[in-house]
Design an enzyme around this catalytic site. Structure first.
Site, PDB file in Angstrom:
ATOM      1  CG  ASP A 392      45.555  -7.829 -38.478  1.00 21.83           C
ATOM      2  OD1 ASP A 392      46.643  -7.198 -38.913  1.00 21.83           O
ATOM      3  OD2 ASP A 392      45.231  -7.830 -37.398  1.00 21.83           O
ATOM      4  CD  GLU A 447      48.417  -1.998 -37.073  1.00 24.42           C
ATOM      5  OE1 GLU A 447      48.527  -1.983 -35.914  1.00 24.42           O
ATOM      6  OE2 GLU A 447      48.397  -2.925 -37.909  1.00 24.42           O
ATOM      7  CD  GLU A 453      48.812  -3.537 -32.677  1.00 25.52           C
ATOM      8  OE1 GLU A 453      47.771  -4.158 -32.778  1.00 25.52           O
ATOM      9  OE2 GLU A 453      49.844  -4.217 -33.634  1.00 25.52           O
TER      10      GLU A 453
END
Length: 906
Positions: A392, A447, A453
């Site tokens: 991430d 992503e 989210e």
């Protein structure tokens, strides 16, 4: 090494081109002291013909100044008019003054297999032309153009002149009609801005991200890039309002490469909306797979807790709930996101694998941004049995840009290293797919989307059902997209339950992260039933109908079944689903839709491929369907959900102290608790590095429920074994039923062994001692410094209430540190409190325990309080544990200090 110059065009070739009208007559010879005069001309490359599809062609032209342009046509119709192309280096402007010196053309035909994407078996046929140009000072440029039935791409190849190639920019661009409808998102390196509809000319002056979609009179154009290598940075599209021109901008002012340089493919996917949606051109242009054996790569559904409950990844027991749910429903994975602890992850992995579930772990990319960190961390979790990583925040990390050449080099490096350790990869906070899923088939998803989210971020109103309907035609065209749907419990969403369920098919991703709590999913049995069936690996994909911003209906085939996902933005309506994509025959169609009162309902009907399914859809709604061949007596398309039978593996002793060079005898008993007999059963000791295990593995060709399998082994530590805790595992593996599953079930238990260091003596600062175990809520535990931020060594002097301390430990709640005393100490003292670096914020508790028994603790201490003295009797304690809690209100600002932490030992 300098590349030899291209062979000049011979007189015969020039005559041939003149006769064909492809090359203008050359200018008269110039004196040697002057550069040759550019020769205007044009060269056309056509796609291989495909029945029923307008044949695409690309035309490269030089004007009278030698400036190159590229245009794209479909049949006789110009879709993209001539647009400037070219590249500029520190030594030459290769966007003007060019002359053609050579041309070569060939067909490119490739068949390859994917592990993810719209279809696993790919066959790409393209026509490629390499136009070699020379510019001022005989600087060379090869322009490589590929034309496929679904698009056009070009790239630049620069020879190595002096050992280093420095690119200072491209003049590459695309020209669109001003009135062409456009679906664009403002450029950021993480591609999470909302996409909106405008026109090519009305878009505000600025930068926009790939992929960008345009409707040119019913012919759609999707602009993106592919084949990005570690030598080149990412790109975006720059436009000036009212021009319709979208120029390639690079995120770095200079691109410095050693040797020859190939740029990424500037790519335009062109065709009707179905052609664009179903295109695999981004993968077709990418380098082939670097992984020979892909048998270990297994996409699938994932139970994921972070979105519905952000703190849950810190909770071992809660993660077991998600594992249990995944196991009961046949989902192969559970992702443990930010906050997991290495104190319990190995145990969770063992718990999960015994139930047929594999564990994926979240990482901040800076945790593995060096070769040493990759080697250490990926080796460690591979030994635990972890099957993949979510990496991430690659979009951050100054001073380099999130799409810099250096960052793309990291993408390639981490994919190479994870492949070595057989770890699946999911990129978050990342760039968009640019073909790497072909090159590295264990890359499951990216992503690079404003996904579900954002519902949890104060209810972001810009993630709308209409926005969702744009994504199959834009972002998801380029590659797998980790949107994380099924957010049934998020009250901030405006999508219906049917819309959420439809996303499981409408969006493609190798790992389908289902972002909901087990308890919420259990209230929607029809959703559970459908999600238990939906695959993530597809043999075929077909756009049934759609319009960006309005609706999308996508059909995907897995084996003999078709799955259909439909989503709508805006008013409710009846959605027509022609079944001609099935190819023929009679089909049982089971459809799950909104029931109009907030629930879901399933209906079944039998139709032929010539008929149309009509689905009533509520406002901002959707549906999910599954189709199977209609046969006599068949009432459902559902296939059995395969779960792993319960089993018990008992290992003795549970714990042991083993000094370097010593041994421990371990016995194990395995029993299948239920179900049919299992086959090819093995029980094996797995000694960690630096240990050996004496004794033979135990094997059974068949083992029935209730029948024990036993074994005994001796584990011996090497003389130089490092101190600390180590697991001594015994592993049982078996085939559950070869007719229903190809995977082996892995059951593992381990002795928790302690290799003790020498016991401390005298008066010792705790910061001078080795930790047997440590966990920390943010970053590592700091010695003689405050916690600081996420990196090691970034803390300040320990300071509580204005008083500075020379020694101690800086931590962040929730934290635990275990130190070996060996019964040699009698007193522990410290000044504890919240470090001044967070001001008056933060609330924490401190606790001291010995051998599992609480010895002393504090009430909640706030950031406005001073230091609290602790003086604890630790006589006879073997293992001392120092813990910091979050005060009951979360971990924000909970920077805690064990200042002047000291042991008095004999």
């Amino acid at each position: 090494m300098n590349r030899p110059s291209k062979t000049p065009l011979t007189a015969a070739v020039v005559t041939s081109l003149l006769c064909a009208g492809l090359l203008a007559a050359p200018a008269a010879a110039q004196p040697p002291t002057e550069p040759p005069t550019p020769a205007a001309g044009s060269w056309t490359v056509q796609a291989p013909p495909v029945s029923g599809v307008e044949r695409l062609s690309a035309e490269v032209a030089l004007d009278e100044n030698g400036a190159p342009t590229l245009s794209v046509s479909a049949g006789d119709r110009v879709v993209l008019p001539p647009s400037p192309i070219g590249i500029v280096t520190d030594g030459a402007d290769l966007s003007t003054g060019l002359r053609l010196i050579d041309r070569a053309e060939r067909s490119v035909t490739e068949s390859y297999t994917m592990t993810t994407g719209k279809n696993t078996q790919r066959h790409a046929v393209m026509r490629e032309a390499t136009l070699s140009f020379a510019g001022a000072g005989d600087a060379e440029l090869d322009l490589v153009v590929r034309v496929a039935p679904d698009g056009v791409a070009y790239r630049y190849e620069l020879p190595d002149r002096d050992g280093t190639t420095v690119v200072t920019g491209e003049t590459s661009s695309w020209q669109l009609p001003n009135d062409a409808p456009a679906w664009l998102l403002p450029y950021t390196s993480w591609y999470e801005e909302p996409r909106a509809q405008t026109t090519a000319g009305a878009a505000a002056t600025g930068s926009y991200g790939h992929p960008a979609l345009f409707d040119v009179g019913g012919m759609y154009v999707l602009l993106t890039e592919s084949g990005l290598s570690s030598a080149y940075p990412g790109a975006y599209l720059d436009t000036t309002a009212g021009t319709g021109r979208y120029a390639i901008g690079l995120v770095e002012e200079q691109v410095v490469a050693d040797g020859e340089l190939d740029t990424p493919w500037r790519t335009a996917i062109v065709g009707d909306l179905a052609t664009v949606t179903e295109s695999t051109l981004v993968d077709d242009l990418a380098p082939p797979s670097q992984v020979e054996d892909t048998s270990w790569i297994r996409p699938g559904r994932v139970a994921w807790s972070w979105l519905p409950e952000h703190s849950s990844p810190r909770d071992f027991e809660r993660q077991k709930d998600y594992v249990d749910y995944a196991a009961a429903h046949g989902w192969p994975y559970t992702l443990v996101d930010e906050g997991w602890s290495d104190a319990w992850v190995p145990e969770l992995v063992r718990y999960a694998r015994a139930k047929g579930v594999e564990i994926l772990l979240w990482y901040r990319w800076t945790d593995v941004d060096t070769q040493e960190e990759m080697d250490a961390e990926f080796s460690r979790i591979a030994v635990w049995g972890v099957k993949g990583v979510k990496l991430d925040f690659m979009n951050t990390g100054a001073p380099t840009h999130g799409e810099s050449a250096a960052r793309h080099a990291w993408y390639e490096q981490v994919l190479r290293e994870t492949a070595e350790h057989r770890l699946l990869v999911n990129f978050h906070g990342s760039t968009i797919p640019k073909g790497l899923q072909r090159t590295w088939p264990h890359l499951m998803s990216y992503e690079a989307v404003r996904g579900a989210e954002y519902y949890s971020f104060a209810g972001d109103p810009r993630v709308t059902p209409s926005y969702n309907t744009m994504l199959p035609f834009t972002r998801n065209v380029a590659g797998s997209m980790d949107y994380t749907p099924m957010t049934f419990g998020q009250t901030s969403r405006s999508s219906s339950d049917g819309h959420e369920l439809g996303l499981s098919v409408a969006f493609e991703t190798g790992l389908l992260h289902l972002a909901e709590m087990p308890e919420v999913l259990a209230t929607r049995p029809e959703a559970e039933r459908y999600l238990d069936q939906v695959p993530t690996v597809w043999d075929e994909t077909s756009l049934v109908s759609g319009a960006p911003g309005d609706h999308a209906v996508i059909a995907r085939r897995a084996g003999e079944r078709w799955f259909v996902g439909g989503i709508v933005g805006g008013a409710g309506r009846e959605v027509e689903v022609p079944l001609d994509f099935t190819g023929g025959g009679r089909w049982l169609v089971e459809t799950v839709t909104d029931d109009g009162s907030g629930g879901l309902v399933r209906t079944a009907t039998t139709l032929t491929a010539r008929q149309t399914l009509t689905v009533p859809v509520v406002e901002n709604g959707g549906f999910a369907a599954v189709l199977c061949r209609a046969t006599d007596g068949r009432t459902t398309c559902d296939e059995p959900v395969h779960t792993v039978p319960a089993s018990t593996l008992v290992i003795e002793p549970g714990e042991a102290v083993v000094r370097p060079g010593d041994s421990v005898t371990v016995s194990a008993t395995f029993t299948l608790d239920e179900g049919d007999p299992v086959r090819r059963v093995t029980m094996t000791p797995v000694p960690p590095a630096g240990w050996v295990a004496d004794g033979d593995p135990q094997r059974r060709p068949r083992l029935a429920a209730g029948e024990p399998l036993t074994g005994t082994w001796t584990f011996t530590a090497a003389e130089d074994t490092a101190s600390g805790f180590v697991d001594l595992p015994v592993v049982v593996e078996f085939d559950q039923n070869p007719a229903t599953t190809r995977r082996r079930v892995h059951v593992e238990q381990a002795v928790r062994a302690l290799v003790p260091p020498p016991a401390p003596s005298g008066v010792v600062p705790v910061s001078d001692l080795a930790f047997i175990a440590e966990t920390n809520g943010w970053g590592p535990v700091e010695r003689d410094a405050s916690n600081g931020e996420a990196d090691g060594g970034d803390g300040a002097p320990l300071t509580i209430g204005g008083t500075q301390y020379a020694s101690g430990l800086g931590v962040h709640a929730v934290s635990g540190i275990t130190i070996y005393l060996g019964g040699a100490c009698d007193r522990f003292t410290a000044q504890v409190g919240v470090d001044d670096e967070v001001g008056d914020q933060g609330t924490v508790t401190f606790n001291v325990s010995g051998d599992g028994d609480d010895l002393a603790g504090t009430d909640v201490i706030t950031g406005s309080a001073g230091a609290t003295a602790m003086d604890v009797d630790v006589s006879g304690v073997e293992l001392l544990t120092l813990e910091v809690g979050d005060g009951g209100d979360g971990i924000n600002f909970d920077h805690a200090d064990w200042a002047d932490a000291t042991l008095g030992c004999t």
